[in-house]
Write a protein that holds these residues in place. Structure first.
Motif, PDB file in Angstrom:
ATOM      1  N   VAL A  27     -54.219  35.982   7.697  1.00  0.00           N
ATOM      2  CA  VAL A  27     -55.653  36.258   7.686  1.00  0.00           C
ATOM      3  C   VAL A  27     -56.057  36.794   9.049  1.00  0.00           C
ATOM      4  O   VAL A  27     -55.518  36.395  10.078  1.00  0.00           O
ATOM      5  CB  VAL A  27     -56.474  34.985   7.335  1.00  0.00           C
ATOM      6  N   GLU A  29     -59.819  37.695  10.956  1.00  0.00           N
ATOM      7  CA  GLU A  29     -61.268  37.567  10.838  1.00  0.00           C
ATOM      8  C   GLU A  29     -61.950  38.333  11.955  1.00  0.00           C
ATOM      9  O   GLU A  29     -61.361  38.539  13.021  1.00  0.00           O
ATOM     10  CB  GLU A  29     -61.640  36.084  10.874  1.00  0.00           C
ATOM     11  N   THR A  84     -63.121  40.472   7.098  1.00  0.00           N
ATOM     12  CA  THR A  84     -62.008  39.534   7.003  1.00  0.00           C
ATOM     13  C   THR A  84     -60.983  40.112   6.044  1.00  0.00           C
ATOM     14  O   THR A  84     -61.344  40.642   4.990  1.00  0.00           O
ATOM     15  CB  THR A  84     -62.485  38.164   6.482  1.00  0.00           C
ATOM     16  N   LEU A  86     -57.637  38.850   3.961  1.00  0.00           N
ATOM     17  CA  LEU A  86     -56.769  37.765   3.522  1.00  0.00           C
ATOM     18  C   LEU A  86     -55.617  38.396   2.757  1.00  0.00           C
ATOM     19  O   LEU A  86     -55.825  39.008   1.715  1.00  0.00           O
ATOM     20  CB  LEU A  86     -57.544  36.789   2.632  1.00  0.00           C
ATOM     21  N   TYR A 120     -59.776  29.474   0.120  1.00  0.00           N
ATOM     22  CA  TYR A 120     -60.164  30.012   1.429  1.00  0.00           C
ATOM     23  C   TYR A 120     -61.692  30.065   1.554  1.00  0.00           C
ATOM     24  O   TYR A 120     -62.264  29.695   2.589  1.00  0.00           O
ATOM     25  CB  TYR A 120     -59.568  31.403   1.631  1.00  0.00           C
TER      26      TYR A 120
END
Length: 309
Positions: A27, A29, A84, A86, A120
């Motif tokens: 991930v 961010e 973000t 993922l 998440y």
């Protein structure tokens, strides 16, 4: 000796709980301060939206992390632009491999990844919603997700961006191996399309293909039509100009977008690119266009009104 680039400080690993199945993921961010290339949509570090990046057959999530060159790093680029990202290891890969040694069928993979995404989202902001970005076999999972996305105001689907996926396999494509030594130019395209060190770095990405992933190959052309007809968000399909996995004559190309509801899908060509688009020199232009498409999808999504100062 050429060394692989150091991992980006914006990228971290985690393991998500997908209804009892451990799903490993990377991930990235949005950063706060000077590391950001564009201001995020909300408070420092809050994303404009979340990109769920789904890797292809025989690969892992690090496909999107720039294993050979920083210009191929989708996670860092998107995070610096306010998103973000993922990137989970698909079921049967990474942390779930012991639990799912044979992998899962397409519909089951989609359900598992949606459960991981939900896990998440329970503890992290996702901005305006979710954009699917997928490569090759991962695009099958993305279309399955898009066709059956639940009506959840807290986690809406914005759009779908898929590379390296079409409807009909090229003759003999099923018989091509998934490894580097055997696949070579047929699977990747001309080697000069990739940065030096790509094939050494890519060895860390390659994993055995779970057996269940081959079970539905023959039914994919029909399944593509069925899934596409159910999609209700914008779709962008990208195929490399050196793509060899798929039948790409003019009628086949036209059928790709016609399978979707009118006006939803468009097809683009990535020039100077092979099948593994996000690993090549064309990766950064492709990623920037995918993020621009995500921005376009955001403009279609109602935003909450800003509070008065």
């Amino acid at each position: 000796m050429r060394h692989a680039p150091a991992p980006s400080p914006l990228v971290r690993s985690l393991v998500l709980d997908a209804d009892g199945i451990p799903v490993s993921a990377l991930v990235a961010e949005p950063p706060a301060g000077p590391a950001a290339l564009a201001g995020p949509a909300g408070p420092a570090g809050e994303p404009k939206a979340l990109l769920l990046a789904i890797h292809g057959r025989g690969m892992r999530a690090a496909y999107f992390a720039g294993p050979a060159h920083p210009d191929t790093d989708l996670l860092t680029l998107a995070a610096r632009l306010g998103y973000t990202v993922l990137a989970p290891d698909r079921p049967g890969h990474g942390a779930s491999a012991r639990r799912l040694p044979h992998g899962q069928l397409i519909a089951d993979q989609a359900a598992t990844l949606h459960a991981a995404l939900t896990d998440y989202a329970r503890a992290h902001p996702v901005g305006a919603g979710v954009q699917l970005l997928a490569h090759s076999f991962g695009g099958k999972i993305a279309l399955q997700l898009a066709a059956h996305w639940p009506d959840d105001p807290a986690l809406p689907l914005l759009g779908v961006d898929i590379s390296g996926l079409a409807q009909h396999y090229a003759p003999g494509a099923w018989d091509r191996p998934d490894d580097l030594a055997g696949g070579g130019r047929l699977n990747w395209g001309p080697l000069h399309l990739y940065p030096p060190g790509t094939f050494h770095a890519a060895r860390t990405l390659l994993t055995p293909v779970p057996a269940l992933e081959s079970r539905e190959l023959a039914t994919w052309p029909t399944r593509y039509t069925t899934l596409a007809a159910r999609v209700r968000v914008p779709v962008r399909l990208t195929l490399a100009d050196h793509e060899t996995w798929w039948r790409l004559d003019p009628p086949a190309r036209t059928a790709l977008t016609r399978a979707f509801p009118e006006g939803l899908a468009r097809l683009t060509t990535a020039h100077g690119a092979g099948h593994n688009l996000s690993l090549g020199h064309a990766a950064r232009p492709y990623h920037l266009r995918a993020l621009a498409f995500t921005d376009d999808c955001l403009t279609r999504t109602p935003r909450p009104a800003l509070a008065a100062a």
